[in-house]
Design a protein around this motif. Sequence first.
Motif, PDB file in Angstrom:
ATOM      1  N   UNK A   1      79.713 -10.567   1.371  1.00  0.00           N
ATOM      2  CA  UNK A   1      78.534 -10.154   2.129  1.00  0.00           C
ATOM      3  C   UNK A   1      77.589 -11.321   2.422  1.00  0.00           C
ATOM      4  N   UNK A   2      78.033 -12.235   3.289  1.00  0.00           N
ATOM      5  CA  UNK A   2      77.169 -13.350   3.670  1.00  0.00           C
ATOM      6  C   UNK A   2      75.944 -12.850   4.430  1.00  0.00           C
ATOM      7  N   UNK A   3      74.935 -13.694   4.521  1.00  0.00           N
ATOM      8  CA  UNK A   3      73.724 -13.338   5.263  1.00  0.00           C
ATOM      9  C   UNK A   3      73.971 -13.336   6.764  1.00  0.00           C
ATOM     10  N   UNK A   4      74.957 -14.094   7.210  1.00  0.00           N
ATOM     11  CA  UNK A   4      75.322 -14.115   8.626  1.00  0.00           C
ATOM     12  C   UNK A   4      76.737 -14.687   8.743  1.00  0.00           C
ATOM     13  N   UNK A   5      77.478 -14.222   9.734  1.00  0.00           N
ATOM     14  CA  UNK A   5      78.799 -14.785  10.038  1.00  0.00           C
ATOM     15  C   UNK A   5      78.727 -15.505  11.375  1.00  0.00           C
ATOM     16  N   UNK A   6      79.221 -16.740  11.405  1.00  0.00           N
ATOM     17  CA  UNK A   6      79.250 -17.525  12.639  1.00  0.00           C
ATOM     18  C   UNK A   6      80.704 -17.864  12.970  1.00  0.00           C
ATOM     19  N   UNK A   7      81.208 -17.270  14.031  1.00  0.00           N
ATOM     20  CA  UNK A   7      82.518 -17.648  14.527  1.00  0.00           C
ATOM     21  C   UNK A   7      82.356 -18.833  15.462  1.00  0.00           C
ATOM     22  N   UNK A   8      83.046 -19.919  15.176  1.00  0.00           N
ATOM     23  CA  UNK A   8      82.905 -21.138  15.972  1.00  0.00           C
ATOM     24  C   UNK A   8      84.122 -21.278  16.879  1.00  0.00           C
ATOM     25  N   UNK A   9      83.887 -21.064  18.166  1.00  0.00           N
ATOM     26  CA  UNK A   9      84.954 -21.142  19.163  1.00  0.00           C
ATOM     27  C   UNK A   9      86.093 -20.190  18.770  1.00  0.00           C
ATOM     28  N   UNK A  10      87.363 -20.531  19.073  1.00  0.00           N
ATOM     29  CA  UNK A  10      88.526 -19.697  18.729  1.00  0.00           C
ATOM     30  C   UNK A  10      88.226 -18.216  18.931  1.00  0.00           C
ATOM     31  N   UNK A  11      87.840 -17.798  20.154  1.00  0.00           N
ATOM     32  CA  UNK A  11      87.359 -16.426  20.351  1.00  0.00           C
ATOM     33  C   UNK A  11      88.391 -15.346  20.057  1.00  0.00           C
ATOM     34  N   UNK A  12      89.663 -15.609  20.341  1.00  0.00           N
ATOM     35  CA  UNK A  12      90.675 -14.575  20.105  1.00  0.00           C
ATOM     36  C   UNK A  12      90.763 -14.210  18.631  1.00  0.00           C
ATOM     37  N   UNK A  13      90.481 -15.159  17.769  1.00  0.00           N
ATOM     38  CA  UNK A  13      90.481 -14.890  16.334  1.00  0.00           C
ATOM     39  C   UNK A  13      89.110 -14.419  15.866  1.00  0.00           C
ATOM     40  N   UNK A  14      88.079 -15.174  16.222  1.00  0.00           N
ATOM     41  CA  UNK A  14      86.756 -14.960  15.626  1.00  0.00           C
ATOM     42  C   UNK A  14      86.049 -13.697  16.100  1.00  0.00           C
ATOM     43  N   UNK A  15      86.222 -13.331  17.355  1.00  0.00           N
ATOM     44  CA  UNK A  15      85.503 -12.151  17.837  1.00  0.00           C
ATOM     45  C   UNK A  15      86.008 -10.876  17.166  1.00  0.00           C
ATOM     46  N   UNK A  16      87.293 -10.834  16.835  1.00  0.00           N
ATOM     47  CA  UNK A  16      87.819  -9.689  16.088  1.00  0.00           C
ATOM     48  C   UNK A  16      87.231  -9.605  14.693  1.00  0.00           C
ATOM     49  N   UNK A  17      87.081 -10.765  14.058  1.00  0.00           N
ATOM     50  CA  UNK A  17      86.435 -10.813  12.742  1.00  0.00           C
ATOM     51  C   UNK A  17      84.979 -10.363  12.861  1.00  0.00           C
ATOM     52  N   UNK A  18      84.277 -10.920  13.852  1.00  0.00           N
ATOM     53  CA  UNK A  18      82.852 -10.596  14.036  1.00  0.00           C
ATOM     54  C   UNK A  18      82.654  -9.100  14.254  1.00  0.00           C
ATOM     55  N   UNK A  19      83.498  -8.488  15.047  1.00  0.00           N
ATOM     56  CA  UNK A  19      83.356  -7.062  15.350  1.00  0.00           C
ATOM     57  C   UNK A  19      83.399  -6.219  14.082  1.00  0.00           C
ATOM     58  N   UNK A  20      84.352  -6.530  13.203  1.00  0.00           N
ATOM     59  CA  UNK A  20      84.488  -5.758  11.961  1.00  0.00           C
ATOM     60  C   UNK A  20      83.318  -6.008  11.020  1.00  0.00           C
ATOM     61  N   UNK A  21      82.856  -7.247  10.961  1.00  0.00           N
ATOM     62  CA  UNK A  21      81.738  -7.553  10.070  1.00  0.00           C
ATOM     63  C   UNK A  21      80.438  -6.959  10.593  1.00  0.00           C
ATOM     64  N   UNK A  22      80.247  -6.977  11.902  1.00  0.00           N
ATOM     65  CA  UNK A  22      79.039  -6.377  12.486  1.00  0.00           C
ATOM     66  C   UNK A  22      78.984  -4.880  12.178  1.00  0.00           C
TER      67      UNK A  22
END
Length: 401
Positions: free
Chosen positions: A95-116
Motif C-alpha cells: 500500500x504505497x502512498x502513490x504508484x507512478x508508472x513510468x512509460x511502458x504504458x501497455x504494462x503500467x496502465x494495467x497495473x495503475x488501473x487495478x491499484x486505483x
Amino acid sequence: MTSHQPPANRPLTIALCAGEASGDLLGAHLMAAIKQRCPQAHFVGIGGPRMLAKGFESLYDQEKLAVRGFAEVVKRLPEILKIRRGLVRDLKRIRPDVFVGIDAPDFNLGVAEKLKKAGIPTVHYVSPSVWAWRRERVNTIVEQVNRVLCLFPMEPQLYQEAGGRAEFVGHPLAQTLPLDADRDAARRHMKIEPWEPVFCLMPGSRVSEIDYMAPIFFRTARLLLQRYPSARFLLPVATVATRSRLISILHQGEFIGLPIQLMSAHADLACTAADVVLVTSGTATLEVALCKRPMVISYKISPLTYAYVKRKINVPHVGLPNILLGKGAVPELLQDDATPAKLAAAVAEWYESPQDVAALQQDFLNLHRLLQKDTDALAASAVLAEAGIAAAVPEAAPEAV
C-alpha cells in the motif's frame, strides 16, 4: 472505492515501475527530486540500474519487461503477465502512498488501473504517443490514472478535453543536456582528434532491438569504413544484457575487426563527439537532437508488427525530432528502406554537407528551448501532491520589481 490508508509509522512509500532503460533514467531523476523534499522516502517496484544505485527496491528484474513489438511481446506474454500480477499483489500488500508508472504504458496502465480501484493514487509519467496513433486510448487512460505527466507541450490538452488531469513538465533530457553542445570538448575528453571521422551507432536499448538493428548498423559501418578509412565508431551501451548481445554479434565473422568502441552509457558524450549519428527510432532520437548532431533514423521490426502499426499511425513522421519540428528535418529509413547501402549514403550526405548541418543545429536549438523546464521538480511536485503531501508544490519566485 477503498480509501487510501497506508500503514502508519512508516516513511513515505512511493511505488515506481520503469520497464526499460529510458524509464530507468526518468525514475532515477524523479527519485532524486523527491528525496530533496522527503529525504526518508522509500521507493519500491520495478526499476533498473540507475534507480537501484539510488536505493530503489526492485521486486522484479526490469530486463524481463524490455521487449518490443507485437510478435515479440506475444512470445513473452505469459512471463510478463505473471510479473504484472505479482507486482499488483505485492503493491496492494505494501500500500504505497502513490504508484507512478513510468512509460511502458501497455504494462503500467494495467497495473495503475487495478491499484486505483484499490484506493491507491496513480500517476502515469510520460504520455503514450496518443497524438500519433490510437488516439482513442485517451478516454481509457483518464479512467486508469489520477494524473498524466506529459513530456511534450501538445499532449495535456488531449487529456483535459477527455476530463482528465495532465500537465506538461518538459523533457528531462532538455533539462540535463546543455544548450551548447561542445563537440571539440567531447572529443578532447575522449582523446579523439578534431579531424577524425566519427560516427555514433545507437541500435537500441533493448535486446530485441539489438537483434534487429545491430547487424544492419554494423554492415553500414563497414560501408562507411570503405568510404572513410580512418573512421571510428562509438556505440553507447544501455544495459549489461545489451552489451553481452552486442559483443556476441561483433564476434561474428563479418564484423570482426570493425573499429567499434562500446561505451557504458555516456550516450550524450558519444553523440556530441560524433559527426553523424545512426539511431534506431525512439527516445534516443531526441537525445541526439538535443546534442545538436545530424542523424539518420532507422527502424526495422517483424513484418507482422509493422503491418499492424502502419495502419494505426496518423502522423507523417516516426522520429521525435521530425514530429516535434513538424517537418522531415532528418531522414527516416524504415523497414525495407533500412538497408546498409541506403543508411551509409544518408550518413555520408550529412558528413559531407556542413551547411545543412549548421541549419539543422539551429532547428535543434529552438527545439531544446521549447522542451526545457525544471522537469524533475515539476514531476516530483505532482507525484507528492497525489501522495497527499500538500506542501509539495514549490512557491513561485517573487516577480522582479
